[in-house]
Design a protein around this motif. Sequence first.
Motif, PDB file in Angstrom:
ATOM      1  N   ILE A 160       0.757  -1.307   0.157  1.00 34.08           N
ATOM      2  CA  ILE A 160       0.125   0.004   0.065  1.00 34.08           C
ATOM      3  C   ILE A 160       0.756   1.200  -0.050  1.00 34.08           C
ATOM      4  N   TYR A 161       2.061   1.158   0.859  1.00 36.81           N
ATOM      5  CA  TYR A 161       2.707   2.397   1.053  1.00 36.81           C
ATOM      6  C   TYR A 161       3.410   2.448  -0.540  1.00 36.81           C
ATOM      7  N   GLN A 162       4.216   1.369  -0.907  1.00 34.35           N
ATOM      8  CA  GLN A 162       4.824   1.294  -2.202  1.00 34.35           C
ATOM      9  C   GLN A 162       3.963   1.836  -3.229  1.00 34.35           C
ATOM     10  N   LYS A 163       2.855   1.469  -3.468  1.00 32.03           N
ATOM     11  CA  LYS A 163       1.885   2.176  -4.412  1.00 32.03           C
ATOM     12  C   LYS A 163       1.408   3.618  -4.459  1.00 32.03           C
ATOM     13  N   GLY A 164       1.839   3.923  -3.137  1.00 22.85           N
ATOM     14  CA  GLY A 164       1.588   5.530  -2.961  1.00 22.85           C
ATOM     15  C   GLY A 164       0.073   5.787  -2.522  1.00 22.85           C
ATOM     16  N   TRP A 165      -0.384   4.820  -1.938  1.00 19.96           N
ATOM     17  CA  TRP A 165      -1.870   4.987  -1.436  1.00 19.96           C
ATOM     18  C   TRP A 165      -1.929   5.376  -0.259  1.00 19.96           C
ATOM     19  N   VAL A 166      -1.008   5.685   0.368  1.00 20.40           N
ATOM     20  CA  VAL A 166      -0.840   6.424   1.896  1.00 20.40           C
ATOM     21  C   VAL A 166       0.390   7.335   1.834  1.00 20.40           C
ATOM     22  N   ALA A 167       0.464   8.049   2.578  1.00 23.80           N
ATOM     23  CA  ALA A 167       1.502   9.206   2.832  1.00 23.80           C
ATOM     24  C   ALA A 167       1.897   9.140   4.432  1.00 23.80           C
ATOM     25  N   ALA A 168       2.982   9.240   4.675  1.00 22.08           N
ATOM     26  CA  ALA A 168       3.469   9.170   6.101  1.00 22.08           C
ATOM     27  C   ALA A 168       2.744   8.128   6.700  1.00 22.08           C
ATOM     28  N   ASN A 169       2.053   8.244   7.726  1.00 21.47           N
ATOM     29  CA  ASN A 169       1.611   7.260   8.644  1.00 21.47           C
ATOM     30  C   ASN A 169       0.078   6.867   8.572  1.00 21.47           C
ATOM     31  N   ASP A 170      -0.507   7.426   7.371  1.00 21.80           N
ATOM     32  CA  ASP A 170      -1.987   7.319   7.032  1.00 21.80           C
ATOM     33  C   ASP A 170      -2.278   5.699   6.698  1.00 21.80           C
ATOM     34  N   GLY A 171      -3.549   5.585   6.802  1.00 18.81           N
ATOM     35  CA  GLY A 171      -4.069   4.047   6.588  1.00 18.81           C
ATOM     36  C   GLY A 171      -4.310   3.185   7.633  1.00 18.81           C
ATOM     37  N   ASN A 172      -4.810   2.212   7.559  1.00 16.19           N
ATOM     38  CA  ASN A 172      -5.022   1.196   8.426  1.00 16.19           C
ATOM     39  C   ASN A 172      -5.636   0.077   8.020  1.00 16.19           C
ATOM     40  N   ILE A 173      -5.092  -1.272   8.643  1.00 15.91           N
ATOM     41  CA  ILE A 173      -5.345  -2.611   8.213  1.00 15.91           C
ATOM     42  C   ILE A 173      -5.853  -3.361   9.409  1.00 15.91           C
ATOM     43  N   THR A 174      -6.824  -4.080   9.154  1.00 21.87           N
ATOM     44  CA  THR A 174      -7.433  -5.102  10.336  1.00 21.87           C
ATOM     45  C   THR A 174      -7.642  -6.376   9.767  1.00 21.87           C
ATOM     46  N   VAL A 175      -7.487  -7.547  10.744  1.00 19.06           N
ATOM     47  CA  VAL A 175      -7.796  -8.941  10.339  1.00 19.06           C
ATOM     48  C   VAL A 175      -8.573  -9.530  11.582  1.00 19.06           C
ATOM     49  N   ARG A 176      -9.652  -9.805  11.269  1.00 21.90           N
ATOM     50  CA  ARG A 176     -10.577 -10.515  12.426  1.00 21.90           C
ATOM     51  C   ARG A 176      -9.714 -11.995  12.753  1.00 21.90           C
ATOM     52  N   LEU A 177      -9.371 -11.989  13.883  1.00 23.56           N
ATOM     53  CA  LEU A 177      -8.744 -13.432  14.140  1.00 23.56           C
ATOM     54  C   LEU A 177      -9.578 -14.488  14.573  1.00 23.56           C
ATOM     55  N   ASP A 178     -10.787 -13.948  15.467  1.00 21.00           N
ATOM     56  CA  ASP A 178     -11.897 -14.693  15.775  1.00 21.00           C
ATOM     57  C   ASP A 178     -13.054 -13.924  16.158  1.00 21.00           C
ATOM     58  N   GLN A 179     -14.088 -14.488  16.780  1.00 15.46           N
ATOM     59  CA  GLN A 179     -15.181 -13.974  17.267  1.00 15.46           C
ATOM     60  C   GLN A 179     -14.843 -12.781  18.078  1.00 15.46           C
ATOM     61  N   ASP A 180     -13.850 -12.642  18.986  1.00 14.42           N
ATOM     62  CA  ASP A 180     -13.672 -11.655  19.804  1.00 14.42           C
ATOM     63  C   ASP A 180     -12.533 -10.813  19.990  1.00 14.42           C
ATOM     64  N   ARG A 181     -11.484 -11.209  18.501  1.00 13.80           N
ATOM     65  CA  ARG A 181     -10.465 -10.278  18.506  1.00 13.80           C
ATOM     66  C   ARG A 181      -9.981 -10.122  17.205  1.00 13.80           C
ATOM     67  N   VAL A 182      -9.497  -8.730  17.034  1.00 15.58           N
ATOM     68  CA  VAL A 182      -9.140  -8.232  15.878  1.00 15.58           C
ATOM     69  C   VAL A 182      -7.457  -7.773  15.789  1.00 15.58           C
ATOM     70  N   LEU A 183      -6.893  -8.285  14.931  1.00 15.17           N
ATOM     71  CA  LEU A 183      -5.368  -7.563  14.951  1.00 15.17           C
ATOM     72  C   LEU A 183      -5.503  -6.324  13.917  1.00 15.17           C
ATOM     73  N   CYS A 184      -4.720  -5.354  14.437  1.00 14.83           N
ATOM     74  CA  CYS A 184      -4.866  -4.089  13.913  1.00 14.83           C
ATOM     75  C   CYS A 184      -3.443  -3.414  13.847  1.00 14.83           C
ATOM     76  N   THR A 185      -3.159  -2.670  12.737  1.00 17.49           N
ATOM     77  CA  THR A 185      -2.020  -1.777  12.745  1.00 17.49           C
ATOM     78  C   THR A 185      -1.973  -0.655  13.709  1.00 17.49           C
ATOM     79  N   PRO A 186      -0.712  -0.195  14.164  1.00 12.36           N
ATOM     80  CA  PRO A 186      -0.674   0.730  15.069  1.00 12.36           C
ATOM     81  C   PRO A 186      -0.738   2.288  14.444  1.00 12.36           C
ATOM     82  N   THR A 187      -0.979   3.088  15.449  1.00 11.46           N
ATOM     83  CA  THR A 187      -0.926   4.367  14.997  1.00 11.46           C
ATOM     84  C   THR A 187       0.388   4.973  14.950  1.00 11.46           C
ATOM     85  N   GLY A 188       0.643   6.051  14.159  1.00 10.92           N
ATOM     86  CA  GLY A 188       1.894   6.758  14.169  1.00 10.92           C
ATOM     87  C   GLY A 188       3.134   6.064  13.678  1.00 10.92           C
TER      88      GLY A 188
END
Length: 259
Positions: free
Chosen positions: A19-47
């Motif tokens: 995403i960064y290499q394609k120029g779809w975000v600048a600096a620390n923009d954007g975020n990605i998550t994956v639902r690991l199971d019913q109760d937990r989500v893996l997410c990208t950090p801020t900053g």
Amino acid sequence: MAKTEREIRQDVVDIGRLIYQKGWVAANDGNITVRLDQDRVLCTPTGVSKGMMQADDLIICDMQGNKLQGVKERTSEIAMHLTVYNLRPDVRSVVHAHPPVATGYATAGRPLNQALLPEVIIGLGCVPLADYGLPGTPALTDPMLPLIPKYDALLMANHGAVCYGEDVYKAFFRMETVEHYARISLVAELLGGATVLPKTEVEKLLESRTRYGVTARAGAEPGCPVVAEEAAPGAGKFLVTREELIGLVEAALHARGVA
Ligand SMILES: [Zn+2]
């Protein structure tokens, strides 16, 4: 076989770099998550730049957005991601970015909704535009609520785009389709305007989804995608002769007892 958490972490790091290499975000923009199971989500950090993340930078949250595990702070857009998961049990990953051409359309107040390209009609139907809302607040997600159940990719006015799917690659590829579609639309406009496909051809494409194994949500709705008959200048208008118009006015006046 289901991927391990370590493999899923690496997928998120890999997609962040793309995403960064394609120029779809600048600096620390954007975020990605994956639902690991019913109760937990893996997410990208801020900053942190999405192009320079390490697998251990990722954070695990509960379905209320509370941090369960991780050193860094979670993305400020976690609520938007959780809203998608709540409305779409089929979705396992959400990708949000600011790809410049699609975001240009979103900033111009224009959805990507014309019937132009077979792959987009089959895969997405169209990409509607959600009204602007302040990032990191419910104002961002409120305009998206009616759209999330029906579409797999959205533009966010004056902001960017969000795509989601069964895994992080599916969500990423949808973002790629959105930006590619936006670029082609822009070039067609620069060349004098795109030729929009007629209703009959759009219907054939939507019917072909089963052949391609596509399970897209959107399709065959008025205005998604906009077909040639709807896009044509004067669409929605009708012509009457002078005599017909006089007849209509006289009938209306007569009905009200004034003529
Ligand atoms: Zn954003």
